[in-house]
Design a protein around this motif. Structure first.
Motif: not given
Length: 147
Positions: A26-27, A32-36
């Protein structure tokens, strides 16, 4: 048109697996969501699994098109984990197919939902799209004449 129940059965399913890559995250929505794993990536897999469940069994001149999807994303999946999507036919009514979607990773369930697809003639789909495109082109011509 043919009877879809002669080609498809309730319970028929397809499973897709994928290791989560950076492009699946979700980058683009938030750093903040670039790992998920993003919800949109999961829905894309659900649609692909649904098409795999249906389309390869249809005559060459037919295709399924999605018209409704409901999905609940219940847990985060990190980069490098493997996500699995299962699309199962739960109902066949005329040319409409209802599917249930289950999604999990190595830790368990991460989502579930429903997806509805309709079986249509490819030619009908193309003709309908062409009519809509011509209408739009004609509207633009009329607007440019008035402007």
């Amino acid at each position: 048109m043919f009877d879809a129940k002669t080609l498809l059965t309730v319970g028929q399913n397809s499973i897709m697996r994928k290791v989560v890559q950076r492009s699946d995250t979700a980058a683009s929505y938030s750093k903040d969501l670039n790992r998920f794993l993003s919800t949109t990536a999961v829905i894309d897999m659900a649609i692909r699994a649904s098409m795999e469940t249906i389309d390869k069994y249809l005559p060459d001149n037919f295709i399924s098109i999605g018209f409704d999807i409901k999905f609940t994303h219940t847990a985060a999946t990190s980069l490098g984990m493997t996500v699995t999507v299962k699309a199962s036919i739960v109902a066949i009514e005329g040319h409409e197919i209802d599917l249930h979607i289950d999604v999990w990773d190595e830790q368990g369930e991460i989502g579930y939902g429903t997806h509805k697809r309709s079986i249509v003639s490819k030619q009908h789909l193309y003709d309908h799209a062409d009519r809509r495109t011509r209408f739009l082109a004609n509207q633009r011509i009329e607007e440019s004449k008035q402007g």
